[in-house]
Design a protein around this motif. Sequence first.
Motif, PDB file in Angstrom:
ATOM      1  N   GLU A 106      40.822   0.805  51.275  1.00 25.50           N
ATOM      2  CA  GLU A 106      41.311   1.900  52.110  1.00 25.50           C
ATOM      3  C   GLU A 106      42.796   2.151  51.887  1.00 25.50           C
ATOM      4  O   GLU A 106      43.256   3.282  51.983  1.00 25.50           O
ATOM      5  N   GLN A 107      43.556   1.106  51.597  1.00 23.96           N
ATOM      6  CA  GLN A 107      44.979   1.274  51.317  1.00 23.96           C
ATOM      7  C   GLN A 107      45.213   1.749  49.883  1.00 23.96           C
ATOM      8  O   GLN A 107      46.218   2.400  49.606  1.00 23.96           O
ATOM      9  N   ALA A 108      44.307   1.417  48.985  1.00 24.70           N
ATOM     10  CA  ALA A 108      44.447   1.829  47.586  1.00 24.70           C
ATOM     11  C   ALA A 108      44.174   3.320  47.411  1.00 24.70           C
ATOM     12  O   ALA A 108      44.823   3.978  46.588  1.00 24.70           O
ATOM     13  N   GLU A 109      43.250   3.844  48.174  1.00 23.76           N
ATOM     14  CA  GLU A 109      42.828   5.231  47.977  1.00 23.76           C
ATOM     15  C   GLU A 109      43.973   6.237  48.039  1.00 23.76           C
ATOM     16  O   GLU A 109      44.091   7.086  47.143  1.00 23.76           O
ATOM     17  N   PRO A 110      44.867   6.189  49.039  1.00 23.03           N
ATOM     18  CA  PRO A 110      45.956   7.176  49.046  1.00 23.03           C
ATOM     19  C   PRO A 110      46.895   7.049  47.846  1.00 23.03           C
ATOM     20  O   PRO A 110      47.488   8.046  47.414  1.00 23.03           O
ATOM     21  N   MET A 111      47.027   5.851  47.312  1.00 25.19           N
ATOM     22  CA  MET A 111      47.860   5.668  46.124  1.00 25.19           C
ATOM     23  C   MET A 111      47.248   6.432  44.948  1.00 25.19           C
ATOM     24  O   MET A 111      47.949   7.121  44.204  1.00 25.19           O
ATOM     25  N   TYR A 112      45.940   6.275  44.775  1.00 20.92           N
ATOM     26  CA  TYR A 112      45.245   6.978  43.697  1.00 20.92           C
ATOM     27  C   TYR A 112      45.296   8.493  43.896  1.00 20.92           C
ATOM     28  O   TYR A 112      45.464   9.245  42.940  1.00 20.92           O
ATOM     29  N   TRP A 113      45.135   8.954  45.144  1.00 21.72           N
ATOM     30  CA  TRP A 113      45.185  10.399  45.406  1.00 21.72           C
ATOM     31  C   TRP A 113      46.554  10.977  45.074  1.00 21.72           C
ATOM     32  O   TRP A 113      46.653  12.057  44.493  1.00 21.72           O
ATOM     33  N   ARG A 114      47.618  10.247  45.437  1.00 26.23           N
ATOM     34  CA  ARG A 114      48.972  10.738  45.118  1.00 26.23           C
ATOM     35  C   ARG A 114      49.216  10.777  43.626  1.00 26.23           C
ATOM     36  O   ARG A 114      49.828  11.707  43.107  1.00 26.23           O
ATOM     37  N   SER A 115      48.741   9.755  42.933  1.00 25.53           N
ATOM     38  CA  SER A 115      48.877   9.740  41.480  1.00 25.53           C
ATOM     39  C   SER A 115      48.167  10.952  40.879  1.00 25.53           C
ATOM     40  O   SER A 115      48.711  11.635  40.011  1.00 25.53           O
ATOM     41  N   LEU A 116      46.964  11.224  41.360  1.00 23.85           N
ATOM     42  CA  LEU A 116      46.211  12.385  40.883  1.00 23.85           C
ATOM     43  C   LEU A 116      46.985  13.670  41.138  1.00 23.85           C
ATOM     44  O   LEU A 116      47.105  14.515  40.249  1.00 23.85           O
ATOM     45  N   GLU A 117      47.522  13.824  42.330  1.00 19.27           N
ATOM     46  CA  GLU A 117      48.269  15.036  42.674  1.00 19.27           C
ATOM     47  C   GLU A 117      49.488  15.223  41.756  1.00 19.27           C
ATOM     48  O   GLU A 117      49.752  16.325  41.275  1.00 19.27           O
ATOM     49  N   ILE A 118      50.198  14.146  41.514  1.00 20.76           N
ATOM     50  CA  ILE A 118      51.378  14.220  40.649  1.00 20.76           C
ATOM     51  C   ILE A 118      50.978  14.613  39.228  1.00 20.76           C
ATOM     52  O   ILE A 118      51.614  15.467  38.606  1.00 20.76           O
ATOM     53  N   HIS A 119      49.920  14.005  38.729  1.00 12.82           N
ATOM     54  CA  HIS A 119      49.465  14.335  37.374  1.00 12.82           C
ATOM     55  C   HIS A 119      48.968  15.775  37.290  1.00 12.82           C
ATOM     56  O   HIS A 119      49.242  16.472  36.311  1.00 12.82           O
ATOM     57  N   GLU A 120      48.235  16.222  38.293  1.00 12.14           N
ATOM     58  CA  GLU A 120      47.771  17.615  38.289  1.00 12.14           C
ATOM     59  C   GLU A 120      48.959  18.577  38.293  1.00 12.14           C
ATOM     60  O   GLU A 120      48.965  19.544  37.528  1.00 12.14           O
ATOM     61  N   ASP A 121      49.926  18.312  39.153  1.00 10.15           N
ATOM     62  CA  ASP A 121      51.096  19.201  39.255  1.00 10.15           C
ATOM     63  C   ASP A 121      51.929  19.186  37.979  1.00 10.15           C
ATOM     64  O   ASP A 121      52.402  20.224  37.533  1.00 10.15           O
ATOM     65  N   GLY A 122      52.115  18.013  37.405  1.00 10.69           N
ATOM     66  CA  GLY A 122      53.004  17.891  36.261  1.00 10.69           C
ATOM     67  C   GLY A 122      52.358  18.120  34.915  1.00 10.69           C
ATOM     68  O   GLY A 122      53.008  18.596  33.980  1.00 10.69           O
ATOM     69  N   GLY A 135      48.871  19.394  34.570  1.00 10.75           N
ATOM     70  CA  GLY A 135      47.778  20.357  34.615  1.00 10.75           C
ATOM     71  C   GLY A 135      46.481  19.694  35.029  1.00 10.75           C
ATOM     72  O   GLY A 135      46.301  18.477  34.868  1.00 10.75           O
ATOM     73  N   PRO A 136      45.551  20.473  35.572  1.00  9.88           N
ATOM     74  CA  PRO A 136      44.321  19.910  36.146  1.00  9.88           C
ATOM     75  C   PRO A 136      43.321  19.369  35.128  1.00  9.88           C
ATOM     76  O   PRO A 136      42.370  18.681  35.506  1.00  9.88           O
ATOM     77  N   ASP A 137      43.541  19.653  33.850  1.00 16.35           N
ATOM     78  CA  ASP A 137      42.582  19.228  32.832  1.00 16.35           C
ATOM     79  C   ASP A 137      43.174  18.225  31.849  1.00 16.35           C
ATOM     80  O   ASP A 137      42.669  18.065  30.741  1.00 16.35           O
ATOM     81  N   HIS A 138      44.204  17.523  32.246  1.00 21.25           N
ATOM     82  CA  HIS A 138      44.839  16.534  31.382  1.00 21.25           C
ATOM     83  C   HIS A 138      44.050  15.213  31.434  1.00 21.25           C
ATOM     84  O   HIS A 138      43.407  14.894  32.438  1.00 21.25           O
ATOM     85  N   LEU A 139      44.140  14.439  30.368  1.00 22.52           N
ATOM     86  CA  LEU A 139      43.431  13.160  30.320  1.00 22.52           C
ATOM     87  C   LEU A 139      43.914  12.173  31.381  1.00 22.52           C
ATOM     88  O   LEU A 139      43.129  11.345  31.857  1.00 22.52           O
ATOM     89  N   GLU A 140      45.184  12.255  31.779  1.00 20.89           N
ATOM     90  CA  GLU A 140      45.667  11.392  32.869  1.00 20.89           C
ATOM     91  C   GLU A 140      44.967  11.743  34.177  1.00 20.89           C
ATOM     92  O   GLU A 140      44.692  10.870  34.996  1.00 20.89           O
ATOM     93  N   VAL A 141      44.674  13.016  34.367  1.00 19.77           N
ATOM     94  CA  VAL A 141      43.931  13.454  35.547  1.00 19.77           C
ATOM     95  C   VAL A 141      42.517  12.866  35.507  1.00 19.77           C
ATOM     96  O   VAL A 141      42.005  12.373  36.514  1.00 19.77           O
ATOM     97  N   ALA A 142      41.915  12.864  34.337  1.00 20.34           N
ATOM     98  CA  ALA A 142      40.579  12.266  34.190  1.00 20.34           C
ATOM     99  C   ALA A 142      40.618  10.780  34.525  1.00 20.34           C
ATOM    100  O   ALA A 142      39.719  10.269  35.199  1.00 20.34           O
ATOM    101  N   SER A 143      41.647  10.100  34.083  1.00 21.20           N
ATOM    102  CA  SER A 143      41.786   8.676  34.386  1.00 21.20           C
ATOM    103  C   SER A 143      41.907   8.442  35.887  1.00 21.20           C
ATOM    104  O   SER A 143      41.271   7.537  36.441  1.00 21.20           O
ATOM    105  N   ASP A 144      42.712   9.275  36.552  1.00 19.39           N
ATOM    106  CA  ASP A 144      42.849   9.162  38.006  1.00 19.39           C
ATOM    107  C   ASP A 144      41.516   9.436  38.704  1.00 19.39           C
ATOM    108  O   ASP A 144      41.149   8.739  39.657  1.00 19.39           O
ATOM    109  N   CYS A 145      40.805  10.440  38.232  1.00 18.47           N
ATOM    110  CA  CYS A 145      39.501  10.767  38.820  1.00 18.47           C
ATOM    111  C   CYS A 145      38.514   9.611  38.648  1.00 18.47           C
ATOM    112  O   CYS A 145      37.731   9.304  39.557  1.00 18.47           O
ATOM    113  N   THR A 146      38.563   8.968  37.497  1.00 20.33           N
ATOM    114  CA  THR A 146      37.683   7.825  37.263  1.00 20.33           C
ATOM    115  C   THR A 146      38.018   6.697  38.231  1.00 20.33           C
ATOM    116  O   THR A 146      37.104   6.093  38.826  1.00 20.33           O
ATOM    117  N   LYS A 147      39.290   6.402  38.399  1.00 22.38           N
ATOM    118  CA  LYS A 147      39.681   5.325  39.323  1.00 22.38           C
ATOM    119  C   LYS A 147      39.254   5.652  40.746  1.00 22.38           C
ATOM    120  O   LYS A 147      38.729   4.786  41.459  1.00 22.38           O
TER     121      LYS A 147
END
Length: 120
Positions: free
Chosen positions: A57-73, A75-87
């Motif tokens: 439960e504490q890990a989830e917001p960390m992953y969500w923030r990482s995803l948001e940063i990667h999407e913003d910086g 783009g929504p279709d970057h491989l880092e975004v895919a990695s965040d989605c997998t996690k």
Amino acid sequence: LAGALAGAGDDARRQQAQELYRRAVAIYEKSPNEHHVALAATLNSFGGFLESQGMAEQAEPMYWRSLEIHEDGLGPDHLEVASDCTKLGELMRGMGRLEDAEDMLLRALRIDETHLGPHH
């Protein structure tokens, strides 16, 4: 350093690792560019540490923030975004949130296939 301490066997070192992760996040958050890739990487590592300690439960917001940063910086279709989605998907699967997990994992798969092809 936090990663090395996280792998240590005793509770005191794991507690120290958690504090170092928190300090690193705070430092990056004060930087001029709050949506910096280094912040995303630190959040991702901190999330992985928390998850490994049974604190999903504490890990989830960390992953969500990482995803948001990667999407913003990046783009929504970057491989880092895919990695965040997998996690996130794997975390959700472990928490029994199977529909949410499926959505995240399918998104990761679509991004991966776009960049790497369907047979990678």
